[in-house]
Design a protein around this motif. Sequence first.
Motif, PDB file in Angstrom:
ATOM      1  N   GLU A 250      42.538  37.718  37.294  1.00 13.08           N
ATOM      2  CA  GLU A 250      43.776  36.846  37.610  1.00 13.08           C
ATOM      3  C   GLU A 250      43.454  35.354  37.626  1.00 13.08           C
ATOM      4  N   ASP A 252      44.637  32.986  39.545  1.00 12.75           N
ATOM      5  CA  ASP A 252      44.493  32.427  40.683  1.00 12.75           C
ATOM      6  C   ASP A 252      43.075  32.511  41.069  1.00 12.75           C
ATOM      7  N   ASP A 253      42.457  33.670  40.864  1.00 19.88           N
ATOM      8  CA  ASP A 253      40.899  33.873  41.217  1.00 19.88           C
ATOM      9  C   ASP A 253      40.000  33.086  40.706  1.00 19.88           C
ATOM     10  N   GLU A 254      40.391  32.683  39.524  1.00 21.70           N
ATOM     11  CA  GLU A 254      39.492  31.749  38.425  1.00 21.70           C
ATOM     12  C   GLU A 254      39.588  30.562  38.997  1.00 21.70           C
ATOM     13  N   ARG A 281      45.185  29.109  49.331  1.00 24.81           N
ATOM     14  CA  ARG A 281      43.730  29.566  49.110  1.00 24.81           C
ATOM     15  C   ARG A 281      43.097  28.095  49.004  1.00 24.81           C
TER      16      ARG A 281
END
Length: 300
Positions: A250, A252-254, A281
Motif C-alpha cells: 500500500e 499509504d504505508d510507504e 496517520r
Amino acid sequence: MTIEPPAPGEPRRPHGPRDPGDAWVVAPTGEKYWGRFGAAGLLALDPERGVLLQHRVSWSHFGNTWALPGGARHEGESARDGALRESGEEAGVPADAVSARFESVLDLGIWSYSTLVADVTTPFAPVISDPESVALTWVTVDDVDSLPLHPGFAASWPALRDALTVRPAIVVDVANVMGSVPDGWWKDRAGAATRLLTRVSTLAERGVDADLLGLSATRWFPSVTAVLEGQARAAEPAVPAIDVRRAEGEGDDEIVAAVRELAGTFRPIVVVTSDRGLAARVEELGATVHGARWLLEQLG
C-alpha cells in the motif's frame, strides 16, 4: 540611484575582465552597494567545522571585518548561481560540495543581497583566490558573534542562525495528486506519474516560497520524497532532485514509513495528500498535511 564604476585599478578579481555587474549602486542618500544587478553570498555550513567566513582586506568596503564569500551578480544570473560562482571564485568552494537549504533576500528596492545557505556534503579546504581576502576559516556557529562582522552580515546573522535549525521535507502521495486532475491518467499511470515527478523535480530545484511552508527567510529547497504505488511504479523519470520510492504494498504505508524515517532529521515535514485517513496517520507523527491543490498551484 546612480551607477558608479569602480575606481581605476581597484582590484576585484584575480584575473579576467570585469563583468558589467561589477559596479556600485549609489542611493540618493549616498549609501553605496556593490553589484549593479545585486549581490549574493554563500553561507556554507559544515556539520563539524561550522560556517565558512572571509576576513576582508583593509582597503575593501568595511575592511577588516568578517563576512561571507560573495559578490556582485551577473546580469540575468539567479541569486543561487551567483552565490555559488562567487564563492567558487573567492574561496574555492566546489559547487558540487554543497547542497542548498534556503535563500534569504534583503531587498532595498534599488539593490538586493541574497544569502544562500547550503550544507556541506563533501568536505573541502577553502582557497584564498581573491585580493579581498586576508583569511578564510571555519567558525563554529556559537563563535560567529565574537568576531568583528561586516555590518550587513551582522544584521542578518541572528535570523540566519535561528533558521539553521530548520530542515524541511515534503512527501508527495503521487497517486492522490494524480487522481485530483482528470487528464486521462488512468489510461497510462506510469506515463502520468513520470510527467508529475518531472514537474515536482523542477519545483525542488527552483525552491518553495517560505510563506507556503510557514517558515522564515525567502525560499527553501526542501528534501522531496515521492511515493509511487501500483502501475505507477513503472514510471522512469530522470529526477535527480527528488527521492522516488516505489511501494511494494500500500502506498499509504510507504508514506507513513517515509515520514517516520525523515522525522529524525527533518522538520517540518509536509505530506501532500487529500486522503483524510492518511492525513490522520501522518499528523500523529507530527507532519503537516496539505491537499493536492497546494502542490499543483506551485507546479503551474
